[in-house]
Every structure is written in C-alpha cells, then in structure tokens.
Scaffold this active site. Structure first.
Site, PDB file in Angstrom:
ATOM      1  N   ASN A   9       0.870  -1.181   0.000  1.00  0.00           N
ATOM      2  CA  ASN A   9       0.000   0.000   0.000  1.00  0.00           C
ATOM      3  C   ASN A   9       0.903   1.226   0.000  1.00  0.00           C
ATOM      4  OD1 ASN A   9      -1.767   2.060   0.474  1.00  0.00           O
ATOM      5  ND2 ASN A   9      -2.431   1.362   2.500  1.00  0.00           N
ATOM      6  N   LYS A  11       0.118   4.287  -0.239  1.00  0.00           N
ATOM      7  CA  LYS A  11      -0.496   5.473   0.366  1.00  0.00           C
ATOM      8  C   LYS A  11      -0.234   6.708  -0.533  1.00  0.00           C
ATOM      9  CE  LYS A  11      -0.277   3.223   4.820  1.00  0.00           C
ATOM     10  NZ  LYS A  11      -0.239   3.315   6.272  1.00  0.00           N
ATOM     11  N   HIS A  94      -9.560   1.199   4.851  1.00  0.00           N
ATOM     12  CA  HIS A  94      -8.302   1.392   5.585  1.00  0.00           C
ATOM     13  C   HIS A  94      -8.550   2.351   6.755  1.00  0.00           C
ATOM     14  CE1 HIS A  94      -4.232   2.567   6.557  1.00  0.00           C
ATOM     15  NE2 HIS A  94      -3.828   1.474   5.917  1.00  0.00           N
ATOM     16  N   GLU A  96      -6.977   4.779   7.838  1.00  0.00           N
ATOM     17  CA  GLU A  96      -6.758   6.206   7.528  1.00  0.00           C
ATOM     18  C   GLU A  96      -7.982   6.796   6.825  1.00  0.00           C
ATOM     19  OE1 GLU A  96      -3.016   5.527   5.591  1.00  0.00           O
ATOM     20  OE2 GLU A  96      -2.137   5.028   7.535  1.00  0.00           O
ATOM     21  N   GLU A 166      -5.403  -4.853  10.601  1.00  0.00           N
ATOM     22  CA  GLU A 166      -4.394  -3.814  10.798  1.00  0.00           C
ATOM     23  C   GLU A 166      -4.674  -3.092  12.109  1.00  0.00           C
ATOM     24  OE1 GLU A 166      -2.393  -2.630   6.837  1.00  0.00           O
ATOM     25  OE2 GLU A 166      -4.052  -1.273   7.196  1.00  0.00           O
ATOM     26  N   GLY A 172       2.476   2.332  10.901  1.00  0.00           N
ATOM     27  CA  GLY A 172       3.442   3.414  10.756  1.00  0.00           C
ATOM     28  C   GLY A 172       4.141   3.790  12.045  1.00  0.00           C
ATOM     29  N   SER A 210       3.399  -2.080  10.378  1.00  0.00           N
ATOM     30  CA  SER A 210       4.853  -2.125  10.565  1.00  0.00           C
ATOM     31  C   SER A 210       5.481  -3.470  10.193  1.00  0.00           C
ATOM     32  CB  SER A 210       5.218  -1.735  12.009  1.00  0.00           C
ATOM     33  OG  SER A 210       4.773  -0.416  12.287  1.00  0.00           O
TER      34      SER A 210
END
Ligand code: 13P
Length: 259
Positions: A9, A11, A94, A96, A166, A172, A210
């Site tokens: 991904n 992003k 996702h 985000e 996730e 991250g 991560s």
C-alpha cells in the site's frame, strides 16, 4: 492450502519517475514466486503500474473505490473504471480512510459490495485502536467492522474477499503486533466469518502494521496469517522483496512438510 498474498500500500507516495525506478526492479524481481503479490499506488499512477508490471506476475490494485458505479459523484472513481485500467483488487476501509475521510462502517460495506459487483477483490481492513485494545474491546470492534460488511454481501461471493487485520496502533509506528497477538485475532476473524455461513477457511486474512523484512517470516509462520498488507516497507524494493521471499519461503517449507 491458502496461497500467501503480499500487498504493498503506497499510500500518498510516488511520482512518475520514482515509480518507474521502483517498478522496473519488480519486472524481473521474481517477487510472485509461489505467492500472490499486488501493489496499490495512488489512482494517478495505476495505469503506469499496470503497464510496467504486465510481465511480472504482480497485480495492481487501488487504495479506495467509490460505492457508486456511475453518475453525478464528483471526484469518485468507480470499480468499473479500476477494472478498465487493469486493476484486480482494491483496499477498502483502511483505518486512515475511516478516521480522516468519513468512511463509516456502512460506507465501507457499500464499497465492498461495489468492488465485488465489478469483479474486484476487496481487501477489507479492520482493526482496533490502542485504547480499545487496552480496554479489552479489540475483538468487539473488529466484529462490528466485519458484521456491517457481512450483513450486506452474499456469503457465496465472499471467497473473493480478503481481510486485512491492521491494528491501528501498529500502523506506521514501528510497533508490530506479536505473531501470537496477530494469530489470535486472525482466528477470531476466521471464526466470525464462518459464523455467518461463509467459507472462512478459503478467505485470506493478511496482517498489516509495521511489517518489515525482519519481522515478516515470524508472522507468516502463524497458520492463520495468510500474508501481509505492507505500507512503508513496500516503497523500498529490497525490503518488499525480502517480505515476499519470506512469504514464499513459508509456502515452500509448508510444501516440504506435506510431502
Ligand atoms: P506500515 O506498514 O507503514 O505500518 O503501514 C501499514 C498499513 O497501513 C498498510 O495498509
């Protein structure tokens, strides 16, 4: 046996020149050796990625899809458009997008339906925050995220779906769920899917948060971790190749054990 799947991904990263440099390495990188591999660049670079990866065995996916197929929806990109470009999968829900762009559970469910209707494989992301985990609510949160999707889709079409667990606290941050923590949640997700009447054994459940070249192999050793959704490390060819190699190594070991 479920075939391992590793998805990058990207992003909000990339440029025409940087993507080309990265994707040219994919062309003969033998990444998809006994496993499935996909990359998800920003919309504007999907066509470039499809072109450069044509002979590589690596698929291309998008990072989001509209819940609508066509019409007066300014700024949206439909599943049919993604298929038209040569995409085969799409990340949906996702964290985000959930936290920053208003993708609520019902919106995510409609996007999963739209993806399935257009023949795209939805990669449905679920996961809890740190405080939800600390409050003992992780499974409840993930169950609610799954439930809203399962209520909207025909269980017979679900074998096309991929779930990505996730945990938000691991995205991250450099913090990774331990293989044991991830395995426990993956078993919970598989059982939850089975409880709806779907064939949970055939659905691939990826871990994301991560993942890197150092921790991938131990995650893939867990029998319910069917691959990874990789953020930062997917932008570095050597890291991504090592993660893919760890996934294909597990496949080969598994095959040897079976013989
Ligand atoms: P990182 O691998 O950078 O933690 O990102 C994970 C992720 O969000 C993939 O979708």
């Amino acid at each position: 046996m479920r075939r391992k799947l590793v998805v990058g991904n990207w992003k909000l990263h990339g440029s025409t020149a940087r993507n080309e440099a990265l994707l040219l390495q994919f062309q003969d990188g033998r990444l998809a050796d006994g496993i499935d591999v996909a990359v998800c660049p920003p919309f504007t670079y999907l066509q470039q990625a499809v072109g450069l990866l044509a002979e590589s065995g690596v698929s291309v996916g998008a990072q989001d899809v509209s819940a609508f197929h066509r019409g007066a929806y300014t700024g949206e990109i439909s599943g049919e458009m993604l298929v038209d470009l040569g995409c085969s999968c799409v990340i949906v829900g996702h964290s985000e997008r959930r936290s920053l762009f208003g993708d609520t559970d019902p919106v995510v469910a409609r996007k999963v339906v739209a993806a399935l209707e257009t023949g795209l494989t939805p990669i449905l992301c679920v996961g809890e925050t740190q405080s939800q985990r600390e409050s003992g609510l992780a499974e409840q949160v993930v169950a609610a995220q799954l439930e809203s999707v399962m209520a909207c889709v025909d269980v017979n079409r679900l074998d096309h779906m991929v779930v990505a667990y996730e945990p938000i606290w691991a995205i991250g941050t450099g913090l990774t769920a331990t293989p044991e923590q991830a395995q426990v949640m993956h078993v919970f997700i598989r059982r939850f899917i089975e409880s709806t009447g779907a064939d949970g054994q055939s659905i691939r459940i990826l871990y994301g948060g991560s993942v890197n070249s150092a921790n991938a192999a131990s995650l893939f050793d867990e029998c319910d971790i069917d691959g990874a959704l990789v953020g930062g490390a997917s932008l570095d060819f050597e890291s991504f190749r090592a993660i893919c190699a760890a996934a294909s190594g597990v496949v080969r070991q598994g095959d040897l054990r079976r013989v």
